[in-house]
Enzyme design. Structure first.
Site, mmCIF file in Angstrom:
data_model
loop_
_atom_site.group_PDB
_atom_site.id
_atom_site.type_symbol
_atom_site.label_atom_id
_atom_site.label_comp_id
_atom_site.label_asym_id
_atom_site.label_seq_id
_atom_site.Cartn_x
_atom_site.Cartn_y
_atom_site.Cartn_z
ATOM 1 N N CYS A 1 -0.565 4.167 2.042
ATOM 2 C CA CYS A 1 -0.261 3.737 3.852
ATOM 3 C C CYS A 1 1.246 4.321 4.081
ATOM 4 O O CYS A 1 1.630 5.349 5.213
ATOM 5 C CB CYS A 1 -0.863 2.682 4.027
ATOM 6 S SG CYS A 1 -2.009 1.881 2.683
ATOM 7 N N ASP A 2 1.686 3.161 3.358
ATOM 8 C CA ASP A 2 3.622 3.721 3.887
ATOM 9 C C ASP A 2 4.300 4.205 3.218
ATOM 10 O O ASP A 2 5.873 4.256 3.145
ATOM 11 C CB ASP A 2 4.132 2.060 3.177
ATOM 12 C CG ASP A 2 3.117 0.926 4.670
ATOM 13 O OD1 ASP A 2 2.738 1.774 5.685
ATOM 14 O OD2 ASP A 2 3.178 -0.044 3.872
ATOM 15 N N CYS B 1 0.797 -1.275 0.068
ATOM 16 C CA CYS B 1 -0.036 -0.352 -0.429
ATOM 17 C C CYS B 1 0.960 1.291 -0.261
ATOM 18 O O CYS B 1 1.341 1.645 1.351
ATOM 19 C CB CYS B 1 -0.305 0.030 1.377
ATOM 20 S SG CYS B 1 -1.519 1.473 1.255
#
Ligand code: NAP
Length: 309
Positions: free
Chosen positions: A138-139, A135
């Protein structure tokens, strides 16, 4: 017949499930949507959605999905958090098990979507969350000014590589062929992006690291030669796996586990419908998921009228 808890249970709260919920709520069905995480599905972790009509400048995935959730709730859709783990036929009804709780409904719409597939190489599982990610939104920000790898050549890989190029110093797209599968517009952007380098005809054979990812072992599919590529993170986008484990033996699926439906989203089990990415279909996009969701809810209305009058 015992009174079921709901007319309709919707499993999954991505674009397909939320649209089915909106239509069901407006049709005054007693509907419950069960979502295992926060509503929004894969689309909610997409930084910018540029191909959903009506938003000429694009719309951030989380904003679009929050709006869909708000809209469904405004018409009274009930949404709970939990995972549907089993589906059992109870005469004319369906019983759904949601974390120990048994819920009965006259019809079910499966809109559980897909999850990123694992590549299955050594180090991938061990370093997940420590440099191995699925993701980018997200990261991605953790990799500011670092070198990272993105594995795959589809829309997800190229779209996310472009997003990651905002943070990273260098993004290597590692692709097993010499041509990308992604949309042409995304390809052109990647080719123009100075931070992105595409390593053609290469596969990742190992993720190397200790406390975090340190490098990838690559193998050329042409020469079989191996080499090490230093990166501090790697994002895998090698396809998507349908979330249909709980449907085994209940509905017909293809060899990859996608649910087979007819044009009205009906599956092989009477009263069970499917919508969105979880279905066997040509194009998995928000635009097609919302169409599936609307059709499925309408088909459920028809089904209820014919079966439960
Ligand atoms: P995908 O289209 O299935 O692409 C997967 C990529 O991974 C392919 O390039 C494939 O290579 C590669 N791959 C698969 N298995 C591999 C392996 N074992 N080793 C190395 N490489 C491997 O998956 P996706 O990109 O996640 O897209 C899925 C769906 O979501 C599509 O319908 C897509 O249109 C949609 N989507 C759209 C957008 C957008 O519109 N911007 C964004 C994200 C997702 P080959 O090319 O050689 O098969």
């Amino acid at each position: 017949m015992a009174m079921p808890d709901y007319d309709l249970l919707i499993a999954g709260g991505g674009p397909a499930g939320l649209t089915a919920g909106l239509y069901a709520a407006r049709a005054k069905l007693r509907a419950l949507l069960v979502e295992k995480m926060a509503p929004g599905g894969q689309a909610a972790s997409t930084y910018m959605i540029e191909n959903y009509p009506g938003f000429p400048e694009g719309i951030p995935g989380p904003d679009l999905m929050q709006a869909m959730e708000n809209q469904a709730k405004r018409f009274g859709l009930e949404i709970v958090t939990g995972e549907v783990s089993q589906l059992t036929s109870r005469g004319q009804l369906w019983e759904v098990e949601q974390e120990g709780r048994k819920i009965t409904a006259k019809a079910v719409i499966v809109a559980t979507g897909v999850e990123p597939a694992k590549l299955g190489v050594p180090g991938e599982e061990e370093l997940k969350g420590r440099g191995v990610s699925y993701c980018a939104t997200c990261d991605g920000p953790f990799f500011r000014d670092q070198d990272i790898g993105v594995v795959g050549g589809g829309d997800s890989a190229v779209d996310e590589a472009l997003y990651l190029s905002r943070f990273a110093r260098r993004v290597y797209i590692i692709h097993r062929r010499n041509a990308l599968r992604a949309e042409k517009i995304l390809q052109e952007r990647a080719f123009r992006n100075e931070k992105i380098e595409i390593l053609w005809d290469n596969v990742v054979t190992k993720v190397i690291g200790g406390a975090g990812v340190e490098a990838l072992e690559l193998k050329s599919v042409k020469t079989q030669e191996r080499r090490t590529l230093k990166v501090s993170g790697v994002f895998f986008y090698v396809g998507l796996k349908p979330n249909t484990g709980f449907l085994r033996e209940i509905v017909e699926m293809d060899e990859r586990g996608h649910v087979i439906t007819d044009a009205n989203m009906a599956t092989s089990a009477p009263g069970v419908f499917a919508a969105g990415d979880v279905r066997q279909k040509l194009l998995r996009q928000v635009a097609t998921a919302v169409g599936d969701g609307a059709t499925a809810a309408f088909a459920v209305e028809r089904y209820l009228e014919s079966m439960f009058r």
